[in-house]
Design a protein around this motif. Structure first.
Motif, short mmCIF file in Angstrom:
data_model
loop_
_atom_site.label_atom_id
_atom_site.label_comp_id
_atom_site.label_asym_id
_atom_site.label_seq_id
_atom_site.Cartn_x
_atom_site.Cartn_y
_atom_site.Cartn_z
N THR A 1 0.88 -1.17 0.00
CA THR A 1 0.00 0.00 0.00
C THR A 1 0.91 1.21 0.00
OG1 THR A 1 -1.81 -1.08 1.16
CG2 THR A 1 -1.70 1.31 1.31
N ILE A 2 0.69 2.09 -0.98
CA ILE A 2 1.51 3.29 -1.10
C ILE A 2 0.59 4.49 -1.27
CG2 ILE A 2 3.32 4.46 -2.39
CD1 ILE A 2 4.24 1.73 -3.43
N GLY A 3 0.72 5.46 -0.38
CA GLY A 3 -0.06 6.68 -0.47
C GLY A 3 0.38 7.53 -1.66
N VAL A 4 -0.57 8.31 -2.21
CA VAL A 4 -0.23 9.15 -3.36
C VAL A 4 0.79 10.22 -3.01
CG1 VAL A 4 -2.43 8.75 -4.55
CG2 VAL A 4 -2.20 10.70 -3.00
N GLY A 5 0.93 10.52 -1.74
CA GLY A 5 1.92 11.50 -1.31
C GLY A 5 3.34 10.98 -1.36
N ARG A 6 3.48 9.67 -1.48
CA ARG A 6 4.81 9.07 -1.66
C ARG A 6 5.13 9.17 -3.14
NH1 ARG A 6 7.84 7.35 2.78
NH2 ARG A 6 6.36 7.05 4.46
N ASP A 7 6.09 9.95 -3.46
CA ASP A 7 6.42 10.23 -4.84
C ASP A 7 7.21 9.07 -5.43
OD1 ASP A 7 6.58 11.67 -7.20
OD2 ASP A 7 8.34 12.79 -6.56
N VAL A 8 6.49 8.01 -5.79
CA VAL A 8 7.14 6.86 -6.40
C VAL A 8 6.49 6.57 -7.75
CG1 VAL A 8 7.79 5.80 -4.20
CG2 VAL A 8 5.65 5.14 -5.28
N ILE A 9 7.30 6.04 -8.63
CA ILE A 9 6.81 5.66 -9.95
C ILE A 9 6.66 4.15 -9.93
CG2 ILE A 9 7.31 5.65 -12.43
CD1 ILE A 9 8.99 8.21 -11.88
N GLU A 10 5.40 3.69 -10.07
CA GLU A 10 5.09 2.27 -9.93
C GLU A 10 5.87 1.39 -10.91
OE1 GLU A 10 0.90 1.28 -9.59
OE2 GLU A 10 0.54 3.28 -8.75
N ASP A 11 6.02 1.84 -12.14
CA ASP A 11 6.77 1.04 -13.12
C ASP A 11 8.22 0.85 -12.70
OD1 ASP A 11 4.52 0.75 -14.68
OD2 ASP A 11 5.04 2.37 -16.06
N TYR A 12 8.82 1.88 -12.12
CA TYR A 12 10.18 1.75 -11.60
C TYR A 12 10.22 0.73 -10.47
CZ TYR A 12 11.77 6.04 -13.96
OH TYR A 12 12.12 7.01 -14.87
N MET A 13 9.24 0.81 -9.58
CA MET A 13 9.20 -0.09 -8.43
C MET A 13 9.18 -1.55 -8.90
SD MET A 13 9.02 1.68 -5.49
CE MET A 13 8.23 0.60 -4.33
N SER A 14 8.32 -1.85 -9.86
CA SER A 14 8.21 -3.24 -10.34
C SER A 14 9.50 -3.72 -10.99
CB SER A 14 7.05 -3.35 -11.33
OG SER A 14 5.84 -3.07 -10.69
N GLY A 15 10.08 -2.89 -11.84
CA GLY A 15 11.33 -3.26 -12.50
C GLY A 15 12.48 -3.42 -11.52
N LEU A 16 12.56 -2.50 -10.59
CA LEU A 16 13.62 -2.57 -9.58
C LEU A 16 13.44 -3.78 -8.66
CD1 LEU A 16 13.99 1.20 -8.67
CD2 LEU A 16 15.67 -0.24 -9.86
N PHE A 17 12.17 -4.09 -8.35
CA PHE A 17 11.90 -5.25 -7.50
C PHE A 17 12.46 -6.52 -8.17
CE2 PHE A 17 9.57 -8.82 -5.85
CZ PHE A 17 9.58 -8.58 -4.49
N SER A 18 12.17 -6.70 -9.44
CA SER A 18 12.69 -7.87 -10.17
C SER A 18 14.20 -7.90 -10.14
CB SER A 18 12.20 -7.86 -11.62
OG SER A 18 10.81 -7.97 -11.67
N PHE A 19 14.83 -6.74 -10.30
CA PHE A 19 16.29 -6.65 -10.31
C PHE A 19 16.88 -6.97 -8.94
CE2 PHE A 19 20.12 -4.04 -9.66
CZ PHE A 19 20.94 -4.59 -10.62
N VAL A 20 16.34 -6.35 -7.89
CA VAL A 20 16.89 -6.52 -6.54
C VAL A 20 16.63 -7.94 -6.01
CG1 VAL A 20 16.70 -5.72 -4.14
CG2 VAL A 20 16.77 -4.07 -6.00
N ALA A 21 15.51 -8.53 -6.39
CA ALA A 21 15.14 -9.85 -5.85
C ALA A 21 15.76 -11.01 -6.63
CB ALA A 21 13.61 -9.98 -5.85
N ARG A 22 16.48 -10.73 -7.69
CA ARG A 22 17.03 -11.83 -8.49
C ARG A 22 17.93 -12.73 -7.62
NH1 ARG A 22 20.25 -7.72 -9.02
NH2 ARG A 22 22.47 -7.94 -9.36
N GLY A 23 17.81 -14.04 -7.86
CA GLY A 23 18.60 -14.99 -7.11
C GLY A 23 18.08 -15.29 -5.72
N THR A 24 16.90 -14.79 -5.38
CA THR A 24 16.32 -15.02 -4.05
C THR A 24 14.98 -15.75 -4.18
OG1 THR A 24 14.94 -13.02 -3.92
CG2 THR A 24 17.28 -12.79 -3.33
N ALA A 25 14.38 -16.07 -3.06
CA ALA A 25 13.06 -16.72 -3.06
C ALA A 25 11.98 -15.82 -3.63
CB ALA A 25 12.69 -17.13 -1.64
N ALA A 26 12.26 -14.52 -3.75
CA ALA A 26 11.28 -13.57 -4.28
C ALA A 26 11.55 -13.20 -5.74
CB ALA A 26 11.27 -12.31 -3.42
N GLU A 27 12.45 -13.92 -6.37
CA GLU A 27 12.88 -13.57 -7.72
C GLU A 27 11.74 -13.44 -8.72
OE1 GLU A 27 16.21 -14.97 -10.98
OE2 GLU A 27 15.71 -16.33 -9.34
#
Length: 125
Positions: free
Chosen positions: A32-58
């Motif tokens: 859950t992310i409030g609109v006041g948190r200045d984040v770009i959802e597409d970046y979050m998803s791409g970065l999540f895949s990158f950071v989680a590589r090689g883990t149980a969350a890959e």
């Protein structure tokens, strides 16, 4: 890009929660992310895949729910949505107090749930 730091925190927290359990794989992470948190959802998803590589969350899917700004009126307690760019929304719909409120939601950043698949249990005879 502060999304990278946020994603690192999410991945670290998720992996900490499943460490030492019978989880084979994290299948989804619900945020859950409030609109006041200045984040770009597409970046979050791409970065999540990158950071989680090689883990149980890959291969986990990142599911994001955005929460709008809402405020609580200091006069009557009414909770109502506001648009920070539209002054017509700054008036309490219940008591008509003008700009007399406190922020109630819109700045959240939290992990709501983690979906997992578990390792099969083998029974010995």
């Amino acid at each position: 890009m502060h999304e990278m730091a946020l994603v690192h925190q999410v991945v670290d927290t998720v992996l900490e929660q499943v460490r030492g359990t019978d989880v084979a794989e994290v299948t989804a992470v619900h945020l859950t992310i409030g609109v006041g948190r200045d984040v770009i959802e597409d970046y979050m998803s791409g970065l999540f895949s990158f950071v989680a590589r090689g883990t149980a969350a890959e291969h986990a899917q990142l599911v994001i729910r955005r929460v709008p700004y809402t405020v609580r009126c200091n006069q009557c307690g009414e909770i109502f949505p506001i648009n920070v760019r539209d002054s017509s929304t700054w008036v309490c719909p219940q008591c008509e107090a003008v700009k007399d409120y406190r922020l109630f939601s819109g700045m959240e950043f939290m992990i709501d749930s983690i979906s997992v698949s578990r390792r099969p249990v083998t029974l010995s005879a």
